[in-house]
Design an enzyme around this catalytic site. Structure first.
Site, PDB file in Angstrom:
ATOM      1  N   LYS A   1       0.881  -1.174   0.000  1.00 17.91           N
ATOM      2  CA  LYS A   1       0.000   0.000   0.000  1.00 17.91           C
ATOM      3  C   LYS A   1       0.913   1.216   0.000  1.00 17.91           C
ATOM      4  CE  LYS A   1      -4.008   2.050   2.280  1.00 17.91           C
ATOM      5  NZ  LYS A   1      -3.558   3.434   2.162  1.00 17.91           N
TER       6      LYS A   1
ATOM      7  N   LYS B   1      -7.739  -2.974   3.911  1.00 16.20           N
ATOM      8  CA  LYS B   1      -6.430  -2.372   4.160  1.00 16.20           C
ATOM      9  C   LYS B   1      -5.940  -2.715   5.556  1.00 16.20           C
ATOM     10  CE  LYS B   1      -8.791   1.999   4.909  1.00 16.20           C
ATOM     11  NZ  LYS B   1      -9.140   3.284   4.313  1.00 16.20           N
TER      12      LYS B   1
HETATM   13  P1  AMP Z   1      -7.168   5.014   2.368  1.00 16.79           P
HETATM   14  O1  AMP Z   1      -6.856   6.279   1.616  1.00 16.79           O
HETATM   15  O2  AMP Z   1      -6.451   4.908   3.672  1.00 16.79           O
HETATM   16  O3  AMP Z   1      -8.633   4.747   2.452  1.00 16.79           O
HETATM   17  O4  AMP Z   1      -6.554   3.791   1.530  1.00 16.79           O
HETATM   18  C1  AMP Z   1      -6.911   3.492   0.210  1.00 16.79           C
HETATM   19  C2  AMP Z   1      -5.888   4.067  -0.741  1.00 16.79           C
HETATM   20  O5  AMP Z   1      -4.682   3.339  -0.768  1.00 16.79           O
HETATM   21  C3  AMP Z   1      -6.307   4.031  -2.173  1.00 16.79           C
HETATM   22  O6  AMP Z   1      -7.227   5.022  -2.475  1.00 16.79           O
HETATM   23  C4  AMP Z   1      -4.987   4.200  -2.901  1.00 16.79           C
HETATM   24  O7  AMP Z   1      -4.686   5.585  -3.028  1.00 16.79           O
HETATM   25  C5  AMP Z   1      -3.961   3.648  -1.950  1.00 16.79           C
HETATM   26  N1  AMP Z   1      -3.215   2.482  -2.449  1.00 16.79           N
HETATM   27  C6  AMP Z   1      -1.892   2.316  -2.310  1.00 16.79           C
HETATM   28  N2  AMP Z   1      -1.484   1.148  -2.820  1.00 16.79           N
HETATM   29  C7  AMP Z   1      -2.580   0.512  -3.292  1.00 16.79           C
HETATM   30  C8  AMP Z   1      -2.803  -0.739  -3.928  1.00 16.79           C
HETATM   31  N3  AMP Z   1      -1.815  -1.609  -4.164  1.00 16.79           N
HETATM   32  N4  AMP Z   1      -4.082  -1.051  -4.269  1.00 16.79           N
HETATM   33  C9  AMP Z   1      -5.091  -0.193  -4.012  1.00 16.79           C
HETATM   34  N5  AMP Z   1      -4.928   1.009  -3.417  1.00 16.79           N
HETATM   35  C10 AMP Z   1      -3.690   1.371  -3.052  1.00 16.79           C
END
Ligand code: AMP
Length: 585
Positions: free
Chosen positions: A250, A423
C-alpha cells in the site's frame, strides 16, 4: 419547459422536511420533464451545468453577480449590497429587489435557454469575459420572476445548496423511469462507473433499468474508485478471505486514474478532478510504457528520492498542487507510478472480471521500467505469511498492505467500500490509534492566541444510508499557526448562516460550514456520547459515538470528497472491535 417549474420545485425542496419528501418532489419534477431536457434538468438539480469532471464550473464571483442584479433590477449597487447584508444571500436579495420592482406578469423563461445562458457564462473567457458574464446573467434576471431570480443567482454563483445529495436524485430517477426505487442499485452502478448523473438520467429515460445495467465504463468518464474496508489483524483478514488472498504494497502516494484515448491522456484524482497538468512526467512514462491505445488504469503516484531511489512520503506530492513551477517540482521531486488495476482496455470493460484476470491484463498492458512498475504483490495463505509481507512493505517505505480478494466474484466495485479489498495499515497495530478522515461542519471562535481565527473545529463522519453528516468530535489540537491560517482561508467561502441540511448535530457551534473540507485526525478511543450523533442509538438509546482526545495529523485530505470521509459504519466496527478487545483483556 418553463424555468418556473424548476424554481417551484427548488422552493419545495428547500422547504421539504425529510428525504422522502425530497424524493417525491424530484420525482414529480422528472415526470414533467421532456426526455430531451432530462440531462440539463438533472445537472441543474445538482446546481451544476455539467458533471464535475468536465471542469466547467459556474461559480460567478458574487461581486460580478451583484452588478448583474443591480442592472436587471434597476437598483444601485449600494442598494443591492444593503439588501445582501440584510438577507445574507444574493439570491434572496435579487428576489426582494425584483419583487419591489413589481413582478413581471408573464415570466416565460425556458429551462433550455437558462441552461444555455449559464453555460455561456461559465465558459466565457479572455478579453471582455467579465462583461459578458454580467450581461448574460442580467439578461436572464430581467426576464425572471422574483422566485426564479432567487435560484438563477444562486445557481450562477455556485451556491444553490438545496441539500439534495446525488443519492436522492438517483432515487427519484429510479422511481420515475426504472419502475421503482428497488432499481436504485442499477442506477447507482451506472453513476459510479460514469460519474455523470445527466448521462444516467438520459440512459434510464431512454431504455429503463435494462439500458442502465448495460452501461459500460468509457475512457473520458472517470470511474468512482473502489475503496477498502479496514481490519487490524492478519488473522481476521485471512478468515474473511477464507484462507487466501493477494497482499499488495500500500504505497503512500496519490491515487490516480489514468484514461487514455489514443494520443490523449487524462489523469483524474481520487475525487475525480482533472489533475493531468500536475503530472506531465507520469504521462511521459505511460506514453512509453502503456500498450493499449484506449485504456483506464489505476495507479499510485509516489514521490521518489532522486538520489537514492527510495520512496518518499505523500507530503512531497504537495509540490505538484500548483499552477506554476511544475517543471521545478518534477526535477526536485520526481515520481514513480505503481499500477494496481486495469478497468478498460481496447474496447473491453473489465470491471466485471475477477481481480486475477484484471491483474493479468494489467501485466500484459504495461512495459515496466524504473519508474513505471506494478504494485508488488504476493499470494498469502496464513496470518504469518501476511504479517511477514506487511513488515517487508513497511520496511520498503509503504504504509502497509492492501489485501484483495481473488475469488470468482472479485469484480471492480466502483464507488463502493466493500469487503473485496481490506487495508491493513501500520497505525492500526497499536490499539485505538486509527486515523479518521472527518469533515469540518462547524467552528468555535478562537480566544487568546487564536483570536480572530477558529479555536476548535466540529467534525463529522459520513452516513451514506441517510446521506447525512453526523458529528463525532471537536478538535483543537495538532494545528500549527500556518494550518489555522490556511483552514480559515479555505473554510470562509463555505460559511453557512444556519445548520446545513445534511449536517446532523446536537451541538450549536459559533459558525456552520457546508461540508467540504476533510481532515485527517487521530484519536485515543471511541466512546458513547450524548452530544455527538454518529451511529446515534446503535449502541445505546440517546447516545452516539464520539472520538476522545482528537488531534489533527497535519494532513488535509484534499483527495477526499466529504462523502469519502470515514463512515458511521466504519466507526461502529472500530467501536465494536475495541469493545471485544477490552472484554478479552
Ligand atoms: P485510504 O486512503 O487509507 O482509504 O486507503 C486506500 C488508498 O490506498 C487508495 O485510495 C490508494 O490511493 C492507496 N493504495 C496504495 N497502494 C494501493 C494498492 N496496491 N491497491 C489499491 N490502493 C492502493
Amino acid at each position: 419547459m418553463r424555468y418556473r417549474v424548476m424554481a417551484e420545485a427548488y422552493q419545495q425542496l428547500e422547504e421539504a422536511s425529510g428525504r422522502l419528501k425530497m424524493i417525491a418532489t424530484l420525482a414529480e419534477l422528472f415526470r414533467h420533464t421532456p426526455p430531451d431536457l432530462l440531462t440539463p434538468v438533472t445537472y441543474l438539480c445538482q446546481g451544476k451545468i455539467a458533471p464535475d469532471f468536465a471542469g466547467v464550473e459556474i461559480g460567478l464571483a458574487e461581486k460580478l453577480a451583484a452588478r448583474a442584479v443591480a442592472d436587471a433590477a434597476g437598483a444601485t449597487e449600494d442598494r443591492v449590497a444593503a439588501s445582501l447584508r440584510r438577507t445574507g444571500d444574493l439570491g434572496s436579495a435579487a428576489e426582494h429587489l425584483l419583487g419591489r420592482r413589481g413582478a413581471d406578469g408573464h415570466p416565460a423563461l425556458g429551462v433550455r435557454e437558462v441552461f444555455e445562458e449559464l453555460r455561456a457564462i461559465a465558459t466565457a473567457s479572455g478579453k471582455g469575459a467579465q462583461a459578458h458574464k454580467i450581461s448574460g446573467l442580467a439578461r436572464l434576471i430581467r426576464r425572471a420572476s422574483p422566485l426564479e431570480a432567487r435560484y438563477l443567482v444562486r445557481t450562477a454563483t455556485g451556491k444553490l445548496r438545496l441539500g439534495v445529495g446525488d443519492a436522492t436524485i438517483l432515487d427519484a430517477l429510479a422511481e420515475v423511469h426504472a419502475g421503482g426505487r428497488a432499481q436504485r442499485p442499477a442506477l447507482e452502478r451506472a453513476y459510479n462507473i460514469s460519474s455523470d448523473l445527466g448521462l444516467v438520467a438520459a440512459t434510464v429515460a431512454r431504455g429503463g433499468a435494462t439500458a442502465v445495467e448495460r452501461l459500460e465504463v468509457r475512457p473520458g468518464n472517470p470511474v468512482r474508485p473502489m475503496l477498502a474496508q479496514r481490519v487490524s489483524s492478519a488473522g481476521e483478514i485471512l478468515r474473511r478471505f477464507k484462507g487466501a488472498c493477494v497482499a499488495e504494497y500500500k504505497y503512500d502516494g496519490e491515487r490516480v486514474q489514468v484514461h487514455r484515448r489514443d494520443e490523449e491522456f487524462l489523469i483524474f484524482s481520487r475525487r475525480l478532478e482533472r489533475i493531468t497538468d500536475q503530472y506531465p512526467d507520469a504521462i511521459k512514462l505511460l506514453e512509453e510504457g502503456l500498450r493499449p491505445k484506449r485504456a483506464i488504469l489505476e495507479a499510485e503516484v509516489v514521490a521518489i528520492d532522486p538520489e537514492s531511489g527510495d520512496l518518499r512520503p505523500f507530503q512531497e506530492l504537495m509540490h505538484r498542487r500548483r499552477k506554476y513551477g511544475i517543471e521545478e517540482a518534477m526535477r526536485r521531486y520526481p515520481v514513480g507510478l505503481f499500477a494496481f488495476d486495469l478497468l478498460y482496455a481496447e474496447g473491453h470493460d473489465l470491471t466485471r472480471r475477477p481481480y486475477p484476470e484484471r491483474r493479468a491484463a494489467l501485466a500484459e498492458a504495461i512495459k515496466r521500467s524504473d519508474h513505471l512498475r506494478m504494485a508488488t504483490q504476493e499470494t498469502v495463505h496464513t496470518p504469518e505469511e501476511l504479517q511477514a509481507f506487511f513488515e517487508q512493505a513497511v520496511t520498503d517505505g509503504c504504509e502497509g498492505v492492501m489485501c484483495k480478494s481473488v475469488a470468482p466474484d472479485s469484480v471492480y466495485q466502483a464507488g463502493t467500500r466493500g469487503w473485496l479489498w481490506i487495508k491493513y495499515k501500520r497505525e492500526y497495530q497499536t490499539a485505538l490509534q486509527d486515523t479518521l478522515d472527518l469533515v469540518v461542519v462547524g467552528a468555535l471562535h478562537g480566544r487568546g492566541k487564536r483570536r480572530g481565527k477558529y479555536g476548535a473545529l466540529l467534525l463529522s463522519a459520513y452516513d451514506p444510508a441517510n446521506d447525512a453528516f453526523p458529528t463525532v468530535t471537536k478538535v483543537g489540537t495538532g494545528f500549527t499557526d500556518a494550518h489555522l491560517a490556511e483552514i480559515f482561508e479555505r473554510l470562509a467561502p463555505y460559511q453557512a448562516s444556519h445548520r446545513p441540511r445534511r449536517v446532523d448535530s446536537r451541538m450549536e457551534p459559533d459558525i456552520w460550514f457546508e461540508p467540504t473540507l476533510v481532515l485527517e485526525v487521530i484519536g485515543a478511543e471511541l466512546t458513547l456520547s450524548p452530544i455527538h450523533t454518529a451511529a446515534w442509538g446503535r449502541a445505546q438509546e440517546n447516545a452516539g459515538l464520539a472520538l476522545r482526545f482528537p488531534r489533527f495529523t497535519g494532513r488535509f485530505r484534499d483527495d477526499k470528497a466529504p462523502e469519502d470521509a470515514t463512515t458511521v459504519d466504519e466507526l461502529w466496527q472500530m467501536f465494536q472491535r475495541a469493545r471485544a478487545r477490552n472484554r478479552k483483556a
